[in-house]
Write a protein that holds these residues in place. Structure first.
Motif, PDB file in Angstrom:
ATOM      1  N   LYS A  74       0.848  -1.199   0.000  1.00  0.00           N
ATOM      2  CA  LYS A  74       0.000   0.000   0.000  1.00  0.00           C
ATOM      3  C   LYS A  74       0.878   1.241   0.000  1.00  0.00           C
ATOM      4  O   LYS A  74       2.052   1.193   0.355  1.00  0.00           O
ATOM      5  CB  LYS A  74      -0.927   0.005   1.217  1.00  0.00           C
ATOM      6  N   LEU A  75       0.271   2.352  -0.387  1.00  0.00           N
ATOM      7  CA  LEU A  75       0.974   3.621  -0.496  1.00  0.00           C
ATOM      8  C   LEU A  75       0.406   4.572   0.545  1.00  0.00           C
ATOM      9  O   LEU A  75      -0.813   4.758   0.618  1.00  0.00           O
ATOM     10  CB  LEU A  75       0.805   4.190  -1.904  1.00  0.00           C
ATOM     11  N   VAL A  76       1.271   5.155   1.354  1.00  0.00           N
ATOM     12  CA  VAL A  76       0.837   6.069   2.412  1.00  0.00           C
ATOM     13  C   VAL A  76       0.918   7.503   1.897  1.00  0.00           C
ATOM     14  O   VAL A  76       1.899   7.898   1.258  1.00  0.00           O
ATOM     15  CB  VAL A  76       1.713   5.913   3.676  1.00  0.00           C
ATOM     16  N   ALA A  77      -0.136   8.281   2.159  1.00  0.00           N
ATOM     17  CA  ALA A  77      -0.165   9.701   1.788  1.00  0.00           C
ATOM     18  C   ALA A  77      -0.510  10.516   3.023  1.00  0.00           C
ATOM     19  O   ALA A  77      -1.287  10.076   3.874  1.00  0.00           O
ATOM     20  CB  ALA A  77      -1.172   9.948   0.677  1.00  0.00           C
ATOM     21  N   GLN A  78       0.072  11.709   3.116  1.00  0.00           N
ATOM     22  CA  GLN A  78      -0.217  12.604   4.230  1.00  0.00           C
ATOM     23  C   GLN A  78      -0.007  14.044   3.788  1.00  0.00           C
ATOM     24  O   GLN A  78       0.617  14.313   2.760  1.00  0.00           O
ATOM     25  CB  GLN A  78       0.658  12.279   5.432  1.00  0.00           C
ATOM     26  N   GLU A  79      -0.555  14.972   4.558  1.00  0.00           N
ATOM     27  CA  GLU A  79      -0.403  16.396   4.237  1.00  0.00           C
ATOM     28  C   GLU A  79       0.965  16.882   4.698  1.00  0.00           C
ATOM     29  O   GLU A  79       1.426  16.526   5.781  1.00  0.00           O
ATOM     30  CB  GLU A  79      -1.499  17.217   4.905  1.00  0.00           C
ATOM     31  N   ALA A  80       1.605  17.675   3.860  1.00  0.00           N
ATOM     32  CA  ALA A  80       2.896  18.261   4.227  1.00  0.00           C
ATOM     33  C   ALA A  80       3.106  19.530   3.408  1.00  0.00           C
ATOM     34  O   ALA A  80       3.027  19.511   2.183  1.00  0.00           O
ATOM     35  CB  ALA A  80       4.035  17.275   3.970  1.00  0.00           C
ATOM     36  N   ASP A  81       3.346  20.624   4.101  1.00  0.00           N
ATOM     37  CA  ASP A  81       3.650  21.912   3.442  1.00  0.00           C
ATOM     38  C   ASP A  81       2.560  22.319   2.457  1.00  0.00           C
ATOM     39  O   ASP A  81       2.840  22.831   1.371  1.00  0.00           O
ATOM     40  CB  ASP A  81       5.000  21.840   2.720  1.00  0.00           C
ATOM     41  N   GLY A  82       1.309  22.079   2.824  1.00  0.00           N
ATOM     42  CA  GLY A  82       0.202  22.485   1.965  1.00  0.00           C
ATOM     43  C   GLY A  82       0.036  21.637   0.727  1.00  0.00           C
ATOM     44  O   GLY A  82      -0.675  22.019  -0.194  1.00  0.00           O
ATOM     45  N   SER A  83       0.690  20.469   0.683  1.00  0.00           N
ATOM     46  CA  SER A  83       0.575  19.574  -0.459  1.00  0.00           C
ATOM     47  C   SER A  83       0.377  18.152   0.058  1.00  0.00           C
ATOM     48  O   SER A  83       0.179  17.935   1.245  1.00  0.00           O
ATOM     49  CB  SER A  83       1.824  19.675  -1.342  1.00  0.00           C
ATOM     50  N   VAL A  84       0.421  17.182  -0.864  1.00  0.00           N
ATOM     51  CA  VAL A  84       0.292  15.767  -0.508  1.00  0.00           C
ATOM     52  C   VAL A  84       1.662  15.121  -0.629  1.00  0.00           C
ATOM     53  O   VAL A  84       2.306  15.232  -1.681  1.00  0.00           O
ATOM     54  CB  VAL A  84      -0.722  15.049  -1.412  1.00  0.00           C
ATOM     55  N   LYS A  85       2.104  14.459   0.450  1.00  0.00           N
ATOM     56  CA  LYS A  85       3.377  13.750   0.427  1.00  0.00           C
ATOM     57  C   LYS A  85       3.105  12.255   0.448  1.00  0.00           C
ATOM     58  O   LYS A  85       2.340  11.764   1.270  1.00  0.00           O
ATOM     59  CB  LYS A  85       4.241  14.142   1.621  1.00  0.00           C
ATOM     60  N   PHE A  86       3.748  11.532  -0.476  1.00  0.00           N
ATOM     61  CA  PHE A  86       3.583  10.091  -0.569  1.00  0.00           C
ATOM     62  C   PHE A  86       4.816   9.403  -0.001  1.00  0.00           C
ATOM     63  O   PHE A  86       5.933   9.903  -0.115  1.00  0.00           O
ATOM     64  CB  PHE A  86       3.390   9.666  -2.026  1.00  0.00           C
ATOM     65  N   GLY A  87       4.585   8.222   0.590  1.00  0.00           N
ATOM     66  CA  GLY A  87       5.690   7.454   1.143  1.00  0.00           C
ATOM     67  C   GLY A  87       5.838   7.689   2.624  1.00  0.00           C
ATOM     68  O   GLY A  87       5.587   8.790   3.129  1.00  0.00           O
ATOM     69  N   ASP A  88       6.271   6.623   3.338  1.00  0.00           N
ATOM     70  CA  ASP A  88       6.395   6.723   4.781  1.00  0.00           C
ATOM     71  C   ASP A  88       7.785   6.301   5.254  1.00  0.00           C
ATOM     72  O   ASP A  88       8.022   6.123   6.425  1.00  0.00           O
ATOM     73  CB  ASP A  88       5.337   5.828   5.448  1.00  0.00           C
ATOM     74  N   GLY A  89       8.696   6.079   4.309  1.00  0.00           N
ATOM     75  CA  GLY A  89      10.052   5.683   4.670  1.00  0.00           C
ATOM     76  C   GLY A  89      11.048   6.736   4.252  1.00  0.00           C
ATOM     77  O   GLY A  89      10.787   7.945   4.318  1.00  0.00           O
ATOM     78  N   GLU A  90      12.219   6.274   3.764  1.00  0.00           N
ATOM     79  CA  GLU A  90      13.237   7.221   3.326  1.00  0.00           C
ATOM     80  C   GLU A  90      12.909   7.804   1.961  1.00  0.00           C
ATOM     81  O   GLU A  90      13.299   8.922   1.646  1.00  0.00           O
ATOM     82  CB  GLU A  90      14.604   6.513   3.289  1.00  0.00           C
ATOM     83  N   GLU A  91      12.250   7.008   1.108  1.00  0.00           N
ATOM     84  CA  GLU A  91      11.884   7.520  -0.212  1.00  0.00           C
ATOM     85  C   GLU A  91      10.488   8.134  -0.146  1.00  0.00           C
ATOM     86  O   GLU A  91       9.497   7.431   0.048  1.00  0.00           O
ATOM     87  CB  GLU A  91      11.910   6.406  -1.270  1.00  0.00           C
TER      88      GLU A  91
END
Length: 454
Positions: free
Chosen positions: A358-375
Protein backbone atom coordinates in the motif's frame (compact mmCIF):
# COMPACT_ATOMS: atom_id res chain seq x y z
CA UNK A 1 -28.25 53.71 -17.70
CA UNK A 2 -31.67 53.98 -16.10
CA UNK A 3 -32.91 51.01 -18.12
CA UNK A 4 -29.93 48.92 -16.96
CA UNK A 5 -30.70 49.69 -13.31
CA UNK A 6 -34.33 48.78 -13.91
CA UNK A 7 -33.25 45.46 -15.44
CA UNK A 8 -30.96 44.63 -12.49
CA UNK A 9 -33.66 45.51 -9.99
CA UNK A 10 -36.12 43.25 -11.83
CA UNK A 11 -33.55 40.41 -11.97
CA UNK A 12 -32.94 40.39 -8.23
CA UNK A 13 -36.62 40.87 -7.40
CA UNK A 14 -37.72 38.02 -9.68
CA UNK A 15 -37.39 35.27 -7.02
CA UNK A 16 -39.37 37.42 -4.59
CA UNK A 17 -42.08 38.11 -7.17
CA UNK A 18 -42.29 34.40 -7.96
CA UNK A 19 -42.82 33.40 -4.33
CA UNK A 20 -45.38 36.14 -3.96
CA UNK A 21 -47.30 34.78 -6.94
CA UNK A 22 -47.19 31.28 -5.46
CA UNK A 23 -48.53 32.61 -2.18
CA UNK A 24 -51.37 34.33 -4.02
CA UNK A 25 -52.32 31.12 -5.86
CA UNK A 26 -52.27 29.15 -2.61
CA UNK A 27 -54.64 31.63 -0.95
CA UNK A 28 -52.07 32.87 1.60
CA UNK A 29 -51.55 36.61 2.08
CA UNK A 30 -48.25 37.70 0.51
CA UNK A 31 -45.90 39.94 2.46
CA UNK A 32 -45.17 43.31 0.90
CA UNK A 33 -41.42 43.70 0.27
CA UNK A 34 -40.01 46.93 -1.12
CA UNK A 35 -36.85 47.31 -3.18
CA UNK A 36 -34.96 48.68 -0.17
CA UNK A 37 -35.49 45.52 1.91
CA UNK A 38 -32.60 43.68 3.52
CA UNK A 39 -33.68 40.56 1.58
CA UNK A 40 -33.20 42.30 -1.77
CA UNK A 41 -29.85 43.60 -0.47
CA UNK A 42 -28.82 40.01 0.38
CA UNK A 43 -29.54 38.85 -3.18
CA UNK A 44 -27.47 41.76 -4.54
CA UNK A 45 -24.61 41.55 -2.02
CA UNK A 46 -21.14 40.02 -1.80
CA UNK A 47 -22.67 36.92 -0.14
CA UNK A 48 -23.80 35.29 -3.38
CA UNK A 49 -23.25 31.69 -2.21
CA UNK A 50 -25.49 32.23 0.81
CA UNK A 51 -28.24 33.86 -1.28
CA UNK A 52 -28.14 30.90 -3.72
CA UNK A 53 -28.59 28.49 -0.81
CA UNK A 54 -31.55 30.53 0.47
CA UNK A 55 -33.24 30.19 -2.93
CA UNK A 56 -32.42 26.45 -3.18
CA UNK A 57 -33.88 25.95 0.29
CA UNK A 58 -37.17 27.62 -0.79
CA UNK A 59 -36.93 30.06 2.12
CA UNK A 60 -37.72 33.36 0.39
CA UNK A 61 -41.39 33.36 1.38
CA UNK A 62 -40.53 32.42 4.98
CA UNK A 63 -38.06 35.31 5.18
CA UNK A 64 -40.56 37.72 3.61
CA UNK A 65 -43.02 36.88 6.35
CA UNK A 66 -40.30 37.29 9.01
CA UNK A 67 -39.30 40.72 7.67
CA UNK A 68 -42.91 41.83 7.64
CA UNK A 69 -43.15 41.12 11.38
CA UNK A 70 -39.61 41.61 12.74
CA UNK A 71 -36.50 43.65 12.19
CA UNK A 72 -33.98 40.87 11.42
CA UNK A 73 -30.21 40.39 11.66
CA UNK A 74 -28.50 38.09 9.14
CA UNK A 75 -25.08 36.62 9.92
CA UNK A 76 -23.77 35.88 6.42
CA UNK A 77 -20.75 33.58 5.89
CA UNK A 78 -18.36 34.86 3.24
CA UNK A 79 -18.21 32.94 -0.04
CA UNK A 80 -14.80 31.42 0.75
CA UNK A 81 -16.25 29.73 3.81
CA UNK A 82 -18.80 27.92 1.64
CA UNK A 83 -16.50 27.21 -1.31
CA UNK A 84 -13.14 26.14 0.16
CA UNK A 85 -13.52 25.76 3.93
CA UNK A 86 -16.65 23.59 3.97
CA UNK A 87 -16.26 19.80 4.07
CA UNK A 88 -17.26 18.58 0.54
CA UNK A 89 -19.13 15.60 2.01
CA UNK A 90 -21.15 17.88 4.30
CA UNK A 91 -21.89 20.23 1.39
CA UNK A 92 -23.19 17.29 -0.69
CA UNK A 93 -25.36 16.31 2.28
CA UNK A 94 -26.92 19.78 2.43
CA UNK A 95 -27.67 19.90 -1.31
CA UNK A 96 -29.39 16.50 -1.49
CA UNK A 97 -33.16 17.04 -1.98
CA UNK A 98 -34.04 14.62 0.83
CA UNK A 99 -32.07 16.81 3.28
CA UNK A 100 -33.99 20.01 2.47
CA UNK A 101 -35.18 20.32 6.08
CA UNK A 102 -31.59 20.24 7.38
CA UNK A 103 -30.55 22.93 4.88
CA UNK A 104 -33.46 25.13 5.93
CA UNK A 105 -32.64 24.68 9.62
CA UNK A 106 -28.99 25.58 9.01
CA UNK A 107 -29.82 28.76 7.08
CA UNK A 108 -32.50 29.92 9.55
CA UNK A 109 -29.92 29.43 12.32
CA UNK A 110 -28.04 32.42 10.83
CA UNK A 111 -31.00 34.80 11.23
CA UNK A 112 -32.02 36.53 14.48
CA UNK A 113 -35.54 38.04 14.57
CA UNK A 114 -34.32 41.28 16.15
CA UNK A 115 -32.02 44.13 15.19
CA UNK A 116 -28.49 43.62 16.59
CA UNK A 117 -26.29 46.49 15.41
CA UNK A 118 -22.65 46.97 16.42
CA UNK A 119 -23.70 49.73 18.80
CA UNK A 120 -25.94 47.24 20.64
CA UNK A 121 -23.47 44.33 20.67
CA UNK A 122 -23.41 42.59 24.07
CA UNK A 123 -20.25 42.84 26.17
CA UNK A 124 -20.86 39.41 27.73
CA UNK A 125 -21.91 36.13 26.16
CA UNK A 126 -25.63 36.44 25.49
CA UNK A 127 -27.97 33.90 23.84
CA UNK A 128 -30.20 35.17 21.05
CA UNK A 129 -33.20 33.38 19.60
CA UNK A 130 -32.96 32.49 15.90
CA UNK A 131 -35.52 31.48 13.29
CA UNK A 132 -34.45 27.88 13.97
CA UNK A 133 -34.79 26.02 17.27
CA UNK A 134 -31.11 26.45 18.22
CA UNK A 135 -30.08 29.79 19.81
CA UNK A 136 -26.97 31.78 18.89
CA UNK A 137 -24.54 33.07 21.51
CA UNK A 138 -23.12 36.54 20.84
CA UNK A 139 -19.97 37.55 22.70
CA UNK A 140 -17.14 40.06 22.72
CA UNK A 141 -13.59 38.76 23.29
CA UNK A 142 -10.80 41.36 23.42
CA UNK A 143 -12.59 43.66 20.95
CA UNK A 144 -13.31 40.69 18.64
CA UNK A 145 -17.03 40.18 18.09
CA UNK A 146 -18.04 36.52 17.96
CA UNK A 147 -21.21 34.75 16.84
CA UNK A 148 -20.91 31.28 18.28
CA UNK A 149 -17.37 30.31 17.20
CA UNK A 150 -17.37 32.56 14.10
CA UNK A 151 -15.68 35.94 14.03
CA UNK A 152 -17.55 38.94 12.67
CA UNK A 153 -15.32 40.10 9.81
CA UNK A 154 -17.66 42.77 8.36
CA UNK A 155 -19.78 44.43 11.04
CA UNK A 156 -22.83 46.35 9.79
CA UNK A 157 -21.90 45.41 6.22
CA UNK A 158 -25.45 46.04 4.95
CA UNK A 159 -27.84 48.26 6.88
CA UNK A 160 -31.51 48.65 5.90
CA UNK A 161 -34.62 49.84 7.70
CA UNK A 162 -35.90 46.29 8.15
CA UNK A 163 -32.61 44.53 8.95
CA UNK A 164 -28.82 44.31 9.12
CA UNK A 165 -26.30 41.93 7.54
CA UNK A 166 -23.03 41.14 9.34
CA UNK A 167 -20.31 39.24 7.47
CA UNK A 168 -18.84 36.30 9.42
CA UNK A 169 -15.78 34.13 8.78
CA UNK A 170 -17.34 30.66 8.78
CA UNK A 171 -20.59 28.72 8.53
CA UNK A 172 -22.56 28.15 11.72
CA UNK A 173 -23.76 24.54 12.06
CA UNK A 174 -26.51 23.87 14.64
CA UNK A 175 -26.33 20.67 16.69
CA UNK A 176 -29.48 19.19 15.14
CA UNK A 177 -28.06 19.47 11.60
CA UNK A 178 -24.71 18.00 12.71
CA UNK A 179 -26.56 15.06 14.27
CA UNK A 180 -28.56 14.49 11.08
CA UNK A 181 -25.33 14.48 9.06
CA UNK A 182 -23.60 12.06 11.45
CA UNK A 183 -26.60 9.73 11.38
CA UNK A 184 -26.75 9.74 7.57
CA UNK A 185 -23.00 9.10 7.34
CA UNK A 186 -23.26 6.19 9.77
CA UNK A 187 -26.10 4.66 7.76
CA UNK A 188 -24.04 5.01 4.58
CA UNK A 189 -21.11 3.22 6.25
CA UNK A 190 -23.40 0.38 7.36
CA UNK A 191 -24.90 0.04 3.88
CA UNK A 192 -21.37 -0.23 2.46
CA UNK A 193 -20.80 -3.59 4.19
CA UNK A 194 -20.32 -6.35 1.66
CA UNK A 195 -23.68 -8.15 1.27
CA UNK A 196 -24.01 -11.89 1.57
CA UNK A 197 -25.06 -12.15 -2.07
CA UNK A 198 -21.82 -10.63 -3.38
CA UNK A 199 -20.27 -12.51 -6.33
CA UNK A 200 -18.00 -15.41 -5.34
CA UNK A 201 -14.82 -16.26 -7.23
CA UNK A 202 -13.59 -19.82 -7.53
CA UNK A 203 -9.96 -19.71 -6.26
CA UNK A 204 -8.93 -22.55 -8.60
CA UNK A 205 -10.24 -21.14 -11.88
CA UNK A 206 -10.44 -17.45 -10.81
CA UNK A 207 -13.90 -17.28 -12.41
CA UNK A 208 -17.31 -16.45 -11.03
CA UNK A 209 -19.00 -19.42 -9.35
CA UNK A 210 -22.37 -18.08 -10.49
CA UNK A 211 -23.15 -15.83 -13.47
CA UNK A 212 -23.21 -12.19 -12.47
CA UNK A 213 -26.68 -10.59 -12.51
CA UNK A 214 -27.30 -7.72 -14.96
CA UNK A 215 -25.92 -4.39 -13.80
CA UNK A 216 -27.29 -0.91 -14.60
CA UNK A 217 -25.70 1.04 -17.44
CA UNK A 218 -22.49 2.72 -16.34
CA UNK A 219 -22.07 0.62 -13.18
CA UNK A 220 -18.53 -0.43 -12.18
CA UNK A 221 -17.43 -4.01 -12.91
CA UNK A 222 -18.66 -6.76 -10.60
CA UNK A 223 -15.22 -8.13 -9.72
CA UNK A 224 -12.33 -6.30 -8.03
CA UNK A 225 -9.55 -5.00 -10.24
CA UNK A 226 -7.09 -7.67 -9.06
CA UNK A 227 -9.33 -10.42 -10.46
CA UNK A 228 -9.39 -8.66 -13.82
CA UNK A 229 -5.58 -8.65 -13.81
CA UNK A 230 -5.41 -12.44 -13.23
CA UNK A 231 -4.21 -14.73 -16.06
CA UNK A 232 -6.78 -16.07 -18.48
CA UNK A 233 -9.82 -14.53 -20.20
CA UNK A 234 -11.28 -11.27 -19.00
CA UNK A 235 -13.39 -11.67 -15.87
CA UNK A 236 -15.36 -8.44 -16.09
CA UNK A 237 -18.97 -9.18 -17.13
CA UNK A 238 -18.84 -6.83 -20.14
CA UNK A 239 -17.19 -3.59 -21.24
CA UNK A 240 -18.68 -0.79 -19.23
CA UNK A 241 -20.95 1.47 -21.32
CA UNK A 242 -19.40 4.85 -21.87
CA UNK A 243 -19.17 7.88 -24.14
CA UNK A 244 -16.48 6.68 -26.56
CA UNK A 245 -16.25 4.13 -29.35
CA UNK A 246 -18.68 3.00 -32.07
CA UNK A 247 -20.44 0.67 -29.62
CA UNK A 248 -20.53 3.27 -26.85
CA UNK A 249 -17.94 1.46 -24.72
CA UNK A 250 -14.90 2.90 -23.03
CA UNK A 251 -11.93 2.73 -25.39
CA UNK A 252 -9.19 2.11 -22.85
CA UNK A 253 -6.40 1.72 -25.40
CA UNK A 254 -7.09 5.16 -26.89
CA UNK A 255 -7.34 6.72 -23.45
CA UNK A 256 -3.97 5.27 -22.41
CA UNK A 257 -2.35 6.53 -25.65
CA UNK A 258 -3.95 9.92 -25.03
CA UNK A 259 -2.48 10.31 -21.55
CA UNK A 260 0.97 9.11 -22.72
CA UNK A 261 0.89 11.80 -25.44
CA UNK A 262 -0.15 14.30 -22.78
CA UNK A 263 2.90 13.35 -20.69
CA UNK A 264 5.17 13.95 -23.69
CA UNK A 265 3.61 17.31 -24.56
CA UNK A 266 3.52 18.42 -20.92
CA UNK A 267 7.29 18.05 -20.69
CA UNK A 268 9.51 16.63 -17.99
CA UNK A 269 7.99 13.12 -18.05
CA UNK A 270 9.72 11.54 -21.07
CA UNK A 271 11.19 8.68 -19.01
CA UNK A 272 7.75 7.64 -17.79
CA UNK A 273 6.33 7.82 -21.31
CA UNK A 274 9.24 5.72 -22.66
CA UNK A 275 8.60 3.04 -20.05
CA UNK A 276 4.92 2.79 -20.89
CA UNK A 277 5.64 2.53 -24.62
CA UNK A 278 8.72 0.28 -24.67
CA UNK A 279 9.32 -1.54 -21.41
CA UNK A 280 6.40 -3.83 -20.52
CA UNK A 281 2.85 -4.71 -21.44
CA UNK A 282 1.75 -2.31 -18.72
CA UNK A 283 0.08 0.09 -21.16
CA UNK A 284 -1.86 -2.77 -22.73
CA UNK A 285 -2.93 -4.01 -19.31
CA UNK A 286 -4.07 -0.50 -18.31
CA UNK A 287 -6.03 -0.13 -21.55
CA UNK A 288 -7.80 -3.45 -20.95
CA UNK A 289 -8.75 -2.47 -17.41
CA UNK A 290 -10.12 0.92 -18.45
CA UNK A 291 -12.12 -0.68 -21.29
CA UNK A 292 -13.75 -2.97 -18.73
CA UNK A 293 -14.86 -0.05 -16.58
CA UNK A 294 -12.09 0.17 -14.00
CA UNK A 295 -10.49 3.48 -13.00
CA UNK A 296 -6.82 4.23 -12.32
CA UNK A 297 -4.65 6.95 -10.81
CA UNK A 298 -1.05 7.09 -12.04
CA UNK A 299 1.57 8.81 -9.87
CA UNK A 300 4.16 9.75 -12.51
CA UNK A 301 7.72 10.52 -11.32
CA UNK A 302 9.30 13.33 -13.34
CA UNK A 303 12.51 12.91 -15.35
CA UNK A 304 14.69 14.37 -12.59
CA UNK A 305 13.41 11.73 -10.16
CA UNK A 306 13.79 8.89 -12.67
CA UNK A 307 17.39 9.93 -13.40
CA UNK A 308 18.30 9.25 -9.76
CA UNK A 309 17.44 5.55 -10.04
CA UNK A 310 20.51 3.34 -9.81
CA UNK A 311 21.37 0.32 -11.95
CA UNK A 312 21.37 -1.83 -8.83
CA UNK A 313 17.82 -0.79 -8.02
CA UNK A 314 16.74 -1.95 -11.47
CA UNK A 315 18.83 -5.11 -11.78
CA UNK A 316 16.46 -7.34 -9.77
CA UNK A 317 14.24 -9.45 -12.11
CA UNK A 318 10.89 -7.74 -12.55
CA UNK A 319 12.03 -4.61 -10.71
CA UNK A 320 10.87 -2.09 -13.37
CA UNK A 321 7.41 -3.64 -13.49
CA UNK A 322 7.14 -3.64 -9.69
CA UNK A 323 8.20 -0.01 -9.51
CA UNK A 324 5.58 1.03 -12.07
CA UNK A 325 2.78 -1.04 -10.49
CA UNK A 326 3.59 0.53 -7.12
CA UNK A 327 2.82 3.94 -8.68
CA UNK A 328 -0.67 2.95 -9.91
CA UNK A 329 -3.66 3.27 -7.55
CA UNK A 330 -6.87 1.41 -8.52
CA UNK A 331 -9.02 4.43 -7.68
CA UNK A 332 -9.84 7.68 -9.45
CA UNK A 333 -8.23 10.46 -7.45
CA UNK A 334 -7.57 14.09 -8.31
CA UNK A 335 -5.28 16.52 -6.55
CA UNK A 336 -8.29 18.03 -4.77
CA UNK A 337 -9.72 14.70 -3.57
CA UNK A 338 -6.36 13.47 -2.26
CA UNK A 339 -5.57 16.75 -0.51
CA UNK A 340 -9.01 16.84 1.11
CA UNK A 341 -8.52 13.26 2.31
CA UNK A 342 -5.11 13.81 3.91
CA UNK A 343 -6.18 17.12 5.42
CA UNK A 344 -9.18 15.46 7.02
CA UNK A 345 -7.76 12.09 8.10
CA UNK A 346 -4.04 12.85 8.51
CA UNK A 347 -2.60 9.69 6.93
CA UNK A 348 -4.35 7.79 4.14
CA UNK A 349 -3.38 4.39 2.73
CA UNK A 350 -4.05 3.68 -0.94
CA UNK A 351 -3.99 0.23 -2.51
CA UNK A 352 -1.57 -0.22 -5.41
CA UNK A 353 -1.35 -2.68 -8.28
CA UNK A 354 1.89 -3.93 -6.68
CA UNK A 355 0.00 -6.35 -4.43
CA UNK A 356 -0.02 -6.42 -1.41
CA UNK A 357 1.87 -3.17 -0.88
CA UNK A 358 0.00 0.00 0.00
CA UNK A 359 0.97 3.62 -0.50
CA UNK A 360 0.84 6.07 2.41
CA UNK A 361 -0.17 9.70 1.79
CA UNK A 362 -0.22 12.60 4.23
CA UNK A 363 -0.40 16.40 4.24
CA UNK A 364 2.90 18.26 4.23
CA UNK A 365 3.65 21.91 3.44
CA UNK A 366 0.20 22.49 1.97
CA UNK A 367 0.58 19.57 -0.46
CA UNK A 368 0.29 15.77 -0.51
CA UNK A 369 3.38 13.75 0.43
CA UNK A 370 3.58 10.09 -0.57
CA UNK A 371 5.69 7.45 1.14
CA UNK A 372 6.39 6.72 4.78
CA UNK A 373 10.05 5.68 4.67
CA UNK A 374 13.24 7.22 3.33
CA UNK A 375 11.88 7.52 -0.21
CA UNK A 376 9.13 10.14 -0.29
CA UNK A 377 7.65 12.28 -3.04
CA UNK A 378 5.46 15.36 -3.19
CA UNK A 379 2.55 15.95 -5.54
CA UNK A 380 4.45 18.27 -7.86
CA UNK A 381 2.32 18.67 -11.03
CA UNK A 382 -1.37 18.17 -10.17
CA UNK A 383 -3.98 16.88 -12.63
CA UNK A 384 -1.70 16.49 -15.67
CA UNK A 385 -4.39 14.30 -17.20
CA UNK A 386 -7.92 13.66 -15.86
CA UNK A 387 -10.62 12.18 -18.08
CA UNK A 388 -12.91 10.55 -15.51
CA UNK A 389 -11.28 7.11 -15.95
CA UNK A 390 -7.52 7.78 -15.79
CA UNK A 391 -5.93 10.40 -13.54
CA UNK A 392 -2.23 11.28 -13.86
CA UNK A 393 -0.55 13.20 -11.04
CA UNK A 394 3.10 14.31 -11.35
CA UNK A 395 5.37 13.62 -8.37
CA UNK A 396 8.99 14.60 -7.70
CA UNK A 397 10.36 11.24 -6.54
CA UNK A 398 10.33 7.49 -7.18
CA UNK A 399 8.53 5.55 -4.46
CA UNK A 400 9.36 2.17 -2.91
CA UNK A 401 7.55 0.20 -0.20
CA UNK A 402 9.01 1.00 3.23
CA UNK A 403 11.53 -1.52 4.63
CA UNK A 404 9.12 -2.50 7.42
CA UNK A 405 6.37 -3.19 4.90
CA UNK A 406 8.71 -5.18 2.66
CA UNK A 407 9.90 -7.30 5.58
CA UNK A 408 6.38 -8.03 6.79
CA UNK A 409 4.83 -8.81 3.38
CA UNK A 410 7.68 -10.40 1.44
CA UNK A 411 7.38 -14.11 0.61
CA UNK A 412 9.83 -16.50 -0.98
CA UNK A 413 8.14 -16.00 -4.36
CA UNK A 414 8.19 -12.21 -4.19
CA UNK A 415 11.45 -10.50 -3.31
CA UNK A 416 11.46 -6.75 -2.70
CA UNK A 417 13.02 -4.11 -4.89
CA UNK A 418 15.79 -3.00 -2.55
CA UNK A 419 16.70 0.63 -2.22
CA UNK A 420 20.51 0.99 -2.45
CA UNK A 421 21.95 3.94 -0.56
CA UNK A 422 25.16 4.56 -2.51
CA UNK A 423 25.58 7.51 -4.87
CA UNK A 424 23.21 7.05 -7.87
CA UNK A 425 24.43 7.07 -11.46
CA UNK A 426 22.50 10.00 -12.82
CA UNK A 427 21.91 9.23 -16.50
CA UNK A 428 18.67 9.43 -18.48
CA UNK A 429 17.33 6.15 -19.82
CA UNK A 430 18.94 3.70 -17.35
CA UNK A 431 15.57 2.05 -16.74
CA UNK A 432 15.05 1.57 -20.47
CA UNK A 433 18.62 0.30 -20.87
CA UNK A 434 18.11 -2.45 -18.30
CA UNK A 435 14.84 -3.43 -19.93
CA UNK A 436 16.48 -3.71 -23.35
CA UNK A 437 19.21 -5.94 -21.93
CA UNK A 438 16.53 -8.29 -20.67
CA UNK A 439 14.76 -8.21 -24.05
CA UNK A 440 18.03 -8.94 -25.91
CA UNK A 441 18.66 -11.96 -23.69
CA UNK A 442 15.30 -13.47 -24.62
CA UNK A 443 15.47 -12.46 -28.30
CA UNK A 444 12.58 -9.96 -28.17
CA UNK A 445 14.53 -6.73 -28.71
CA UNK A 446 13.57 -6.51 -32.40
CA UNK A 447 10.03 -5.52 -31.39
CA UNK A 448 11.19 -2.32 -29.72
CA UNK A 449 12.81 0.28 -31.95
CA UNK A 450 14.05 2.30 -29.00
CA UNK A 451 16.45 -0.51 -28.01
CA UNK A 452 18.33 -0.13 -31.33
CA UNK A 453 19.56 3.33 -30.30
CA UNK A 454 21.05 2.29 -26.94
Amino acid sequence: MASANTYLTFYFLLPLLTTTAVAALSGKPAAQINSNSVLVALLDSRYTDLSELVEKALLLQTLEEAVAVHNITIFAPRNEALERDLDPEFKRFLLEPRNLRSLQTLLLHHIVPSRVAVSRWPTETTPHKTLSDDPLHLSNLESVRLVGSAEVVRADDVVRNDGIIHGIGRLLIPKSVQQDFNTRRSLRAISAVKPEGAPEVDPKTNRLKKPAPPVPVGSPPVLPIYSAMAPGPSLAPAPAPGPGGPHHHFDGESQVKDFIQTLLKYGGYNEMADILVNLTNLATEMGKLVSEGYVLTVLAPNDEAMAKLTTDQLAEPGAPEKIMYYHIVPEYQTEESMYNAVRRFGKVQYDTLHVPHKLVAQEADGSVKFGDGEETAYLFDPDIYIDGRISVQGIDGVLFPSPAERNSKTTESEKPVDSIKHVPKSRRGKLLEVACRVLVSIGQDSKFTTCHHI
